[in-house]
Design an enzyme around this catalytic site. Structure first.
Site, short mmCIF file in Angstrom:
data_model
loop_
_atom_site.label_atom_id
_atom_site.label_comp_id
_atom_site.label_asym_id
_atom_site.label_seq_id
_atom_site.Cartn_x
_atom_site.Cartn_y
_atom_site.Cartn_z
N LYS A 56 -39.36 56.90 -56.58
CA LYS A 56 -38.76 58.11 -57.13
C LYS A 56 -39.54 59.39 -56.83
O LYS A 56 -39.52 60.34 -57.59
CB LYS A 56 -38.53 58.02 -58.66
CG LYS A 56 -37.85 56.77 -59.14
CD LYS A 56 -36.68 56.34 -58.31
CE LYS A 56 -35.48 57.24 -58.36
NZ LYS A 56 -34.44 56.79 -57.40
N THR A 57 -40.24 59.39 -55.72
CA THR A 57 -40.97 60.61 -55.36
C THR A 57 -40.42 61.24 -54.07
O THR A 57 -40.97 62.23 -53.59
CB THR A 57 -42.47 60.29 -55.13
OG1 THR A 57 -42.56 59.27 -54.13
CG2 THR A 57 -43.15 59.86 -56.41
N GLY A 58 -39.36 60.63 -53.52
CA GLY A 58 -38.79 61.16 -52.28
C GLY A 58 -39.08 60.25 -51.09
O GLY A 58 -38.98 60.66 -49.94
N THR A 59 -39.40 59.00 -51.36
CA THR A 59 -39.77 58.08 -50.28
C THR A 59 -38.61 57.81 -49.31
O THR A 59 -38.83 57.65 -48.12
CB THR A 59 -40.30 56.74 -50.83
OG1 THR A 59 -39.30 56.15 -51.67
CG2 THR A 59 -41.58 56.92 -51.63
N THR A 60 -37.38 57.79 -49.83
CA THR A 60 -36.24 57.52 -48.94
C THR A 60 -36.00 58.71 -48.01
O THR A 60 -35.67 58.54 -46.83
CB THR A 60 -34.96 57.23 -49.76
OG1 THR A 60 -35.30 56.31 -50.78
CG2 THR A 60 -33.85 56.67 -48.90
N SER A 154 -36.81 60.37 -63.57
CA SER A 154 -35.98 59.94 -62.44
C SER A 154 -35.83 58.41 -62.46
O SER A 154 -34.74 57.88 -62.21
CB SER A 154 -36.63 60.41 -61.13
OG SER A 154 -35.93 59.91 -60.04
N ARG A 277 -29.86 62.64 -57.73
CA ARG A 277 -28.81 62.53 -58.76
C ARG A 277 -28.76 63.80 -59.60
O ARG A 277 -29.76 64.50 -59.75
CB ARG A 277 -29.13 61.36 -59.71
CG ARG A 277 -29.01 60.00 -59.11
CD ARG A 277 -29.08 58.93 -60.19
NE ARG A 277 -28.74 57.63 -59.65
CZ ARG A 277 -29.65 56.74 -59.24
NH1 ARG A 277 -30.94 57.01 -59.33
NH2 ARG A 277 -29.27 55.58 -58.75
N TYR A 279 -28.46 65.09 -63.33
CA TYR A 279 -28.53 64.68 -64.74
C TYR A 279 -29.06 65.84 -65.58
O TYR A 279 -29.61 66.80 -65.02
CB TYR A 279 -29.38 63.41 -64.93
CG TYR A 279 -30.62 63.30 -64.06
CD1 TYR A 279 -31.80 63.94 -64.41
CD2 TYR A 279 -30.61 62.54 -62.89
CE1 TYR A 279 -32.95 63.82 -63.63
CE2 TYR A 279 -31.75 62.43 -62.09
CZ TYR A 279 -32.91 63.07 -62.47
OH TYR A 279 -34.03 62.96 -61.69
P1 A3P Z 1 -33.59 62.05 -58.18
O1 A3P Z 1 -32.42 61.27 -57.71
O2 A3P Z 1 -34.04 61.67 -59.54
O3 A3P Z 1 -33.39 63.55 -58.06
P2 A3P Z 1 -37.03 57.73 -53.88
O4 A3P Z 1 -36.34 57.82 -52.57
O5 A3P Z 1 -38.53 57.54 -53.72
O6 A3P Z 1 -36.40 56.75 -54.80
O7 A3P Z 1 -36.94 59.14 -54.56
C1 A3P Z 1 -35.71 59.68 -54.99
C2 A3P Z 1 -35.95 61.16 -55.23
O8 A3P Z 1 -36.16 61.82 -53.98
C3 A3P Z 1 -34.76 61.89 -55.81
O9 A3P Z 1 -34.84 61.74 -57.22
C4 A3P Z 1 -34.95 63.32 -55.31
O10 A3P Z 1 -35.43 64.19 -56.31
C5 A3P Z 1 -36.02 63.19 -54.23
N1 A3P Z 1 -35.73 63.83 -52.95
C6 A3P Z 1 -36.64 64.49 -52.19
N2 A3P Z 1 -36.07 64.97 -51.08
C7 A3P Z 1 -34.78 64.58 -51.11
C8 A3P Z 1 -33.68 64.79 -50.22
N3 A3P Z 1 -33.82 65.47 -49.10
N4 A3P Z 1 -32.47 64.27 -50.56
C9 A3P Z 1 -32.33 63.57 -51.72
N5 A3P Z 1 -33.34 63.34 -52.61
C10 A3P Z 1 -34.55 63.85 -52.30
#
Ligand code: A3P
Length: 325
Positions: A56-60, A154, A277, A279
């Protein structure tokens, strides 16, 4: 001369040395004798760097942005855990080295690719740094740090979206303030919200096994607001050549509220609905509670970052420490 059967001998051995029942996979390519037995397995089918999380830090987003680079290749997907292999952190480790390697293409005779994998559960895994060091001592490690308070929220939203009954039945405030007499599933959810955000504790464990020079800390807020700069700096750290200019690859999408990939059609392709997301804002009392909760951890992180001066100092940390002062 009488001897027990191999199985009996094995049983006796592990009774005498129970600790050795737990494997620690080393890299056969670093030992000529092992390599001889192992031949003709390729030595290039392992990652050069790991994105270790936390979740939940932006890894994806980081994983997706890296994959745009023509010379950077991630692992093949895992049927159970999608883009994450989660090798070093869980039971997959017992599937062995060849199982892990089967997720990576062999670079034999092909054009050179920088291989990487992202498993966001690695960051806080107790055994992960030791295991990663045994197999990939030269790998570079990348972590993203965002406000631990926002990260916890998150994760709670993620759990709700995935139908976690505790997250549906209890408010975020109730979850993070649950005490040790609370039902086990509630405590488990609380821990998954809170534990990964104790950043200094986890980073110190990584530092027992890897030199700080091999670890790169990304400010998660910068990844959101200025991913082009993040990607320039990251490529520099990873020694990626040629460096890709991400300014033509990423564009802010106002509807999504995040940077997204620019496609050939000039339209943007954003991450799915589960990333970024929408929220409601966190309750003020929960924010205050978490700022107090993380104060000692954030202070320890600040000290750690003062010690390792070449790690970037995330802007959210300054703000969070000022707010909780
Ligand atoms: P939220 O959905 O709570 O906002 P991970 O991929 O590690 O699970 O992290 C998900 C989080 O990546 C998202 O949390 C969002 O805040 C963050 N994020 C950072 N850059 C993003 C991007 N370009 N598109 C979507 N989410 C991003």
């Amino acid at each position: 001369l009488l001897t027990a059967s191999p199985v009996q001998l094995g049983e006796k051995y592990f009774k005498m040395y129970p600790d050795e029942g737990n494997p620690l996979w080393g890299n056969p390519c670093y030992d000529a004798r092992h390599l001889k037995i192992w031949f003709p397995k390729p030595c290039d089918q392992l990652p050069h760097f790991l994105i270790i999380g936390p979740q939940k830090t932006g890894t994806t987003a980081l994983y997706t942005f890296l994959s745009i680079h023509p010379n950077i290749t991630s692992n093949y997907p895992n049927a159970d855990t999608f883009e994450e292999i989660q090798f070093f952190s869980g039971n997959n480790y017992y599937r062995g080295l060849e199982w892990y390697m089967s997720f990576f293409p062999s670079l034999h005779n092909g054009t050179f690719q920088y291989l990487f994998e992202k498993s966001a559960t690695y960051f806080e895994g107790e055994l992960v740094p030791r295991r990663a060091r045994a197999l990939l001592p030269h790998a570079k490690l990348v972590t993203i740090l965002t406000s631990p308070t926002n990260r916890a929220y998150s994760w709670y939203q993620h759990a709700r979206a995935h139908g976690n009954q505790m997250a549906l039945d209890y408010s975020f405030h109730q979850v993070v303030t649950a005490n040790d007499t609370a039902p086990k599933p509630l405590r488990e959810l609380r821990n998954r919200c809170l534990h990964p955000g104790k950043y200094s504790q986890h980073l110190e464990r990584w530092l027992l096994y890897f030199p700080a020079q091999q670890i790169y800390v990304i400010d998660g807020d910068q990844l959101k607001s200025n991913p082009v700069k993040t990607m320039v700096d990251l490529q520099h750290f990873l020694n990626i050549t040629p460096s890709l200019n991400y300014s033509s690859q990423l564009r802010f999408n106002p509807k999504k509220g995040f940077f997204c990939q620019v496609m050939e059609t000039n339209q943007t392709k954003c991450l799915g609905r589960s990333k970024g997301r929408k929220y409601s804002a966190m309750e003020e009392r929960t924010l205050k509670f978490l700022q107090r909760y993380y104060l000692s951890h954030n202070t320890a992180l600040m000290k750690l970052l003062k010690r390792i001066t070449f790690w970037s100092f995330p802007s959210w940390l300054r703000e969070e420490l000022a707010e909780s002062a």
